[in-house]
Write an enzyme that holds these catalytic residues in place. Sequence first.
Site, PDB file in Angstrom:
ATOM      1  N   CYS A  90      73.770  38.024  54.623  1.00 20.42           N
ATOM      2  CA  CYS A  90      74.375  39.131  54.432  1.00 20.42           C
ATOM      3  C   CYS A  90      75.652  39.121  55.362  1.00 20.42           C
ATOM      4  O   CYS A  90      75.749  38.710  56.507  1.00 20.42           O
ATOM      5  CB  CYS A  90      73.710  40.298  54.805  1.00 20.42           C
ATOM      6  SG  CYS A  90      74.594  41.766  54.869  1.00 20.42           S
TER       7      CYS A  90
ATOM      8  N   TYR B  69      46.251  62.268  54.691  1.00 17.30           N
ATOM      9  CA  TYR B  69      47.881  62.432  54.789  1.00 17.30           C
ATOM     10  C   TYR B  69      48.267  62.003  53.186  1.00 17.30           C
ATOM     11  O   TYR B  69      48.954  61.073  53.211  1.00 17.30           O
ATOM     12  CB  TYR B  69      48.486  61.626  55.964  1.00 17.30           C
ATOM     13  CG  TYR B  69      48.340  62.123  57.020  1.00 17.30           C
ATOM     14  CD1 TYR B  69      49.275  62.702  57.788  1.00 17.30           C
ATOM     15  CD2 TYR B  69      46.994  61.713  57.893  1.00 17.30           C
ATOM     16  CE1 TYR B  69      48.801  63.071  59.206  1.00 17.30           C
ATOM     17  CE2 TYR B  69      46.984  61.903  59.241  1.00 17.30           C
ATOM     18  CZ  TYR B  69      47.590  62.723  59.809  1.00 17.30           C
ATOM     19  OH  TYR B  69      47.567  62.831  61.216  1.00 17.30           O
TER      20      TYR B  69
ATOM     21  N   CYS C 117      52.269  52.433  59.809  1.00 15.12           N
ATOM     22  CA  CYS C 117      53.641  51.941  60.135  1.00 15.12           C
ATOM     23  C   CYS C 117      54.068  51.677  61.672  1.00 15.12           C
ATOM     24  O   CYS C 117      55.162  51.359  61.919  1.00 15.12           O
ATOM     25  CB  CYS C 117      54.581  52.680  59.354  1.00 15.12           C
ATOM     26  SG  CYS C 117      54.965  54.445  59.996  1.00 15.12           S
TER      27      CYS C 117
ATOM     28  N   CYS D 268      69.186  45.855  58.735  1.00 16.13           N
ATOM     29  CA  CYS D 268      68.115  44.702  59.049  1.00 16.13           C
ATOM     30  C   CYS D 268      68.449  44.094  60.269  1.00 16.13           C
ATOM     31  O   CYS D 268      69.625  44.296  61.000  1.00 16.13           O
ATOM     32  CB  CYS D 268      68.353  43.685  58.019  1.00 16.13           C
ATOM     33  SG  CYS D 268      68.365  44.152  56.486  1.00 16.13           S
TER      34      CYS D 268
ATOM     35  N   CYS E 145      73.811  45.007  49.053  1.00 18.24           N
ATOM     36  CA  CYS E 145      72.786  45.056  50.216  1.00 18.24           C
ATOM     37  C   CYS E 145      71.613  44.098  49.860  1.00 18.24           C
ATOM     38  O   CYS E 145      71.246  44.093  48.748  1.00 18.24           O
ATOM     39  CB  CYS E 145      72.094  46.325  50.371  1.00 18.24           C
ATOM     40  SG  CYS E 145      70.876  46.409  51.896  1.00 18.24           S
TER      41      CYS E 145
END
Length: 463
Positions: A78, A318, A414, A87, A165
């Site tokens: 990139c 959840y 996460c 990133c 991107c």
Amino acid sequence: MPKLKPPVEPGERIQVEITGQSHTGDGVGKVEGFTVFIPLAIAGERVEARVTRVKKTYAHARLEKVLKASPNRVDAPCPVFERCGGCQVQHIAYPVQLEAKRKQVADAFARIGGLENVEVLPVLGMKEPWNYRNKAQVPFGGSRGRVRAGFYAAGSHQIVEFEHCMVQQPENDRAIQRVKERVKELGIPPYDERKHRGVLRHVMVRTGVHTGDVMVVLVTNGPKLPGRQRLVEGLREDIPGLVSLVQNIQPKRTNVVLGPENRILWGEPVIHDTIGPVRFVISPHSFFQVNPAQTEILYEQVKKHAELSGRETVIDAYCGIGTIALCLAEDAARVFGVESIPQAVEDARHNAALNGIDHASFEAGTAEEVMPRWAEEGIRPDVIVVDPPRKGCAPEFLDAAVKMNPDRLVYVSCNPATLARDAAYLKERGYVNHEVQPVDMFPQTGHVECVTVFRKRKEEGRL
């Protein structure tokens, strides 16, 4: 006892051996035992850096020169990688990224949870770890004559513009560029967050990778949208697959991207996509995993750990729009979902009906309030599934889950730090896990997702 002064100060140039990577992907080194975080540095390297910020127990520095490069360093493809905050680890070879993430999880369990006997399995990565994101959320800025759109530079609100991107679906990139061109052509003023003026704040694009549906959401500073009709006509011409064009109104001074009100400019209020055989409606506010390929791998791990035979009662604590609950429904006797956001519950019910799933029910409220009432009503889950936000599970929720006495609690996380913390809390209450399966949902970043299962410890102390 006098406080020890940090051995570095802002502006100082230092040479550092990099011994590890932080959870955000920064290189980690020591100066006289004092921790220094250096973005773009890699474990095994010796670097020269300029100190930018000093705290009591650590400092941040800017990489200036790599004195001894790691063999794991690669050229980031990139062109704006070093400036963009999207990133963090494109400069690290992908297999090494995966091992760093596995180590991050193992370190969290040992350091935060005190659970060194939990095995962290190799991370399940992608064959092609690029162009995976089905959702782009891009701030707009500049002026009528110089419209800017891109991602924020790390730690700032400075927009770094891009054309392509490397981690976005190409359809998302194209849609953002078309919006940018039309906004400039029509003279629609972008938002100035310092003055709280202007119209267009963000553009969000969602792509259904299995359906080809595209949703474009224009986030505006108020209800007015100059040139609305011409903008709608232009974007309909410009964006293949456009199914939904929405105006979202966010009038507050806030970093929260979406406001509460949506207005349909053209098309449908939702798009569709699938996870395995299950079809979902996705609205602007829906939580839907951003990496479709890895979502199927993640949910297969959830299914594996749930060990469903068709006779079990499952609670998804959840549940969001019902993604995990409905993916498990085909192998369960009954599924219950609870979610604090009422609109998400409505979406979950709609998704159940859309797929002809009549043995799944969903309720709005917090899990710690709803689950005790379900227990009083005689609902006894064999499996509870949780997929909480980054802050992890509240103790009140974990207590409510344990009181329901499930055989298994499948935890999707996460954030390895809060997973490790909650694992220690559950162990004290008789539920233990032996292994964790990380899944790379976000290649080229420092983030990692995990799945693990907690089981009741038997009286003799063995499972």
